[in-house]
Design an enzyme around this catalytic site. Structure first.
Site, PDB file in Angstrom:
ATOM      1  N   GLU A   1       1.039  -1.474   0.012  1.00  0.00           N
ATOM      2  CA  GLU A   1      -0.001   0.092  -0.259  1.00  0.00           C
ATOM      3  C   GLU A   1       0.959   1.528   0.304  1.00  0.00           C
ATOM      4  OE1 GLU A   1      -3.130  -0.384  -0.590  1.00  0.00           O
ATOM      5  OE2 GLU A   1      -3.059  -2.007  -0.061  1.00  0.00           O
TER       6      GLU A   1
ATOM      7  N   HIS B   1       1.683   1.999  -3.459  1.00  0.00           N
ATOM      8  CA  HIS B   1       0.416   2.542  -4.046  1.00  0.00           C
ATOM      9  C   HIS B   1       0.884   4.536  -3.851  1.00  0.00           C
ATOM     10  CE1 HIS B   1      -1.342  -0.031  -6.531  1.00  0.00           C
ATOM     11  NE2 HIS B   1      -1.581  -0.851  -5.430  1.00  0.00           N
TER      12      HIS B   1
END
Ligand SMILES: [Zn+2]
Length: 675
Positions: free
Chosen positions: A465, A468
């Site tokens: 994550e 991202h």
């Protein structure tokens, strides 16, 4: 309430323009969303009805800015609806989902607006556009055309019919699947529990209570049936369970999905042809990095043979174990997980309890930040600001003193959060209308503790994550529609999956994976065992996945099959799929492909991304330094800062000097050894 009294609509004078969370109440959302939609409609109408001839500024740039308020309000709302919901927020979501979709279709069906965009597109070479402007014009025009804006009369009406029928079929498919999954269960006697670990027994007992059975049961929930197939020594029960699991959606009667699948494929084919494409795969893959079915097939086939060889070698070992158990006949699909689990235990026994103290949440956050500092020169400073929940924390991200972003980490599970992990931008980067720096959120569902400890998979999720998040925080484009992670679906997982590789760098683990109590670095033998276990049983997993990806592709490449079930049989037969491996998703329960359009002709994309992340990280290995600054600068310039400003293959090639090859993936999955 007046707009001025609604904190969602007022100017945000908070530090870094963060939403004024302390002042926002749920009652503020509906009026703010209504006002934002109204403002958007007025802005769209002003563009469409502008008496001036269309220019890039008065049409495309104006469109980019039309949803300024909506973006701001929806950015807060959807973040809270996912990470900290309550009945009021759930009700708002239900109320506004149809309103948002009506708004979106009004825009693509606005003929005057499309006429202006089409005029600009025709004249594109004489407009003196920058490459980024040309790209935004191209993408805007293409998305209108793909929605049917260029169609007239009967074709336009038929497309509307096809789309709404597809939506109905997708919903039925999902509901039938859920009904079949709810319906079936298998009762277990106390004797049938022998050999099952406690967590499976507990789950089976809880499931039994839920079903009103006398004792424990096996259901078709993945979290119960998969461990049952892994651990139950009872071959007869495994067979019954496996057959029921793979028959979901194909049990006859009202919940049978086979006819639905056939109709969906026919309608998709028709939809693609109405829009001027040869078939659905051509339509679907036009917007993807892969670009067309041939490239997808080439990729999958390059992985298939080594994966099959590896799975066949594993099958021989498992069959031998089965013989030693006194079972004759060939290894069957309900045997694989059971013998593979026993072999895993013998060869790669990893004790979670031994590992966990080395993966403290705080240390893993530091590790993710530290890698970003070494690669991209980013620095992280904790912020004392009001957020939407006491567990959420914020950092200011800077580089050489310059503000880059606000990063919010919301790591702990709670009842108000949906499951899984994700990254969202509460505000995206753009320069149009004044430089806007992003507010980026990582949401996870880790267990609380003192200190909070992660599994190795959790730590990978955190890095994933954060990858991202870097794609958003380093974004450096003019137009919001191509900012950050606004890229092709088969490209968007590159930054996240690539970042996971830095967790595996031994010096990162030696620095940050320290025992919670003793502070000792993770011992080398444990680290070696951990990393070796990552590639266990990859032949099986790869074959299971690639077979489904190829079936999905075959369904959509060329005319739709009359009988999808026959087509589903033909693909693995042609490939010589090992008989003891079932497909990961048989057609009547292949929700990725039939519950909606998201992954239709796109199931391959998980592996496409993995090919790229393995190949991209191999560049750092070839450079001999996982923190090579020149390479990191190239990664930032061509990928992490570039958003969707160019075609994904051009971006990748600019970074790597060539398109990705499968060698690094095969090595990473341990499949190069069997071939
Ligand atoms: Zn991801």
């Amino acid at each position: 309430m007046t707009d001025a009294a609604n904190p969602l609509l007022a100017d945000w004078t908070t530090p870094f323009g963060l939403p004024p969370f302390a002042a926002i109440e749920d009652a503020h959302f509906a009026p703010a969303l209504d006002a934002a939609l109204e403002e958007g409609r007025a802005a769209i109408a002003a563009i469409a009805d502008n008496p001036e001839p269309p220019t890039f500024a008065n049409t495309i740039e104006a469109l980019e800015l039309a949803d300024r308020t909506l973006d701001r309000v929806a950015g807060v709302f959807f973040n809270l609806a996912g990470s900290d919901s309550n009945p009021a927020r759930e009700a708002l979501q239900r109320d506004y989902a149809p309103k948002f979709s009506a708004y979106a279709s009004e825009i693509v069906n606005n003929e005057a607006l499309f006429a202006r965009i089409a005029t600009l597109w025709e004249a594109r070479d004489s407009l003196g556009l920058t490459p980024e402007q040309m790209r935004v014009l191209h993408l805007t025009h293409r998305s209108f055309v793909r929605s049917g804006a260029a169609l007239q009369g009967e074709a336009r009406d038929r497309l509307t019919e096809v789309k709404s029928r597809l939506a109905v079929l997708g919903t039925s498919f999902t509901q039938n699947l859920l009904a079949d999954e709810r319906e079936w269960f298998m009762e277990l006697s106390e004797g049938d529990l022998e050999g099952l670990p406690d967590f499976v027994i507990d789950t089976a007992r809880a499931a039994g209570e839920e079903k009103g059975a006398k004792g424990p049961v096996v259901t078709l929930s993945r979290s119960l049936i998969v461990p049952f197939l892994q651990f139950s020594p009872r071959r007869d029960l495994r067979e019954t369970a496996w057959r029921a699991w793979t028959a979901r959606g194909a049990n006859g009667g009202a919940t049978d999905n086979r006819q639905i699948a056939a109709e969906v494929l026919k309608l998709r084919d028709e939809r693609a042809k109405l829009l001027g494409y040869a078939d659905f795969a051509a339509y679907k893959l036009e917007t993807e990095m892969a670009g067309g079915a041939d490239r997808v097939r080439d990729l999958l086939m390059a992985v298939w043979e080594p994966a099959k060889a590896s799975a066949e070698a594993d099958a021989r070992v498992l069959e031998e174990m089965m013989r030693e158990d006194g079972v004759n006949g060939p290894l069957e699909p309900w045997d694989w997980r059971y013998y593979a689990e026993r072999r895993r235990k013998a060869e790669h026994d990893l004790d979670e309890a031994e590992l966990k103290p080395f993966f403290q949440l705080e240390a893993m956050i530091d590790a993710a930040f530290d890698c970003a500092t070494r690669l991209f020169g980013l620095e992280f400073r904790p912020l004392e600001v009001d957020l939407y929940h006491p567990d959420a924390r914020a950092w200011e991200v800077t580089r050489e003193g310059r503000h880059m972003a606000v990063f919010i980490g919301d790591y702990f599970a709670r009842g108000s959060k949906r499951s899984g992990a994700w990254c969202s931008a509460m505000r995206s980067q753009k320069k149009l209308g004044g430089e806007t720096r992003p507010i980026v959120v990582n949401v996870c569902n880790f267990a609380k503790g003192n200190p909070a400890l992660l599994s190795y998979d959790d730590a990978r999720t955190l890095f994933h994550e954060f990858g991202h998040a870097l794609h958003q925080m380093l974004s450096d484009v003019t137009y919001g529609s191509i900012s950050g992670t606004s890229v092709a679906r088969d490209f968007v997982e590159l930054p996240s999956q690539l970042y996971e590789h830095w967790l595996e760098v031994p010096e990162v683990l030696k620095t940050h994976a320290r025992h919670a109590r003793t502070g000792e670095a993770i011992p080398q033998p444990l680290l070696d065992r951990l990393l070796a276990a990552q590639t266990y049983d990859m032949g099986f997993q790869t074959v299971e996945y690639v077979a489904s990806a190829l079936v999905d592709l075959d369904f959509h490449d060329g005319a739709a099959p009359d009988d999808p079930m026959a087509a589903q049989e033909a693909t693995p037969a042609r490939l010589g799929m090992p008989r003891a491996i079932g497909m990961r998703h048989a057609t009547p329960h292949f929700a990725h492909v039939f519950a909606g359009d998201g992954y239709s002709s796109g199931y391959y994309s998980y592996m496409w991304s993995e090919v790229m992340d393995a190949d991209a990280f191999a560049a750092f290995e070839e450079a001999g330094d996982p923190f090579d600054r020149d390479l990191a600068a190239k990664l930032e310039r061509h990928i992490l800062s570039a958003g969707g400003s160019e075609e994904a293959d051009a971006l990748y090639t600019a970074f790597r000097g060539r398109m990705p090859g499968v060698e690094a993936l095969l090595k990473g999955r341990g499949l190069d050894r069997a071939a």
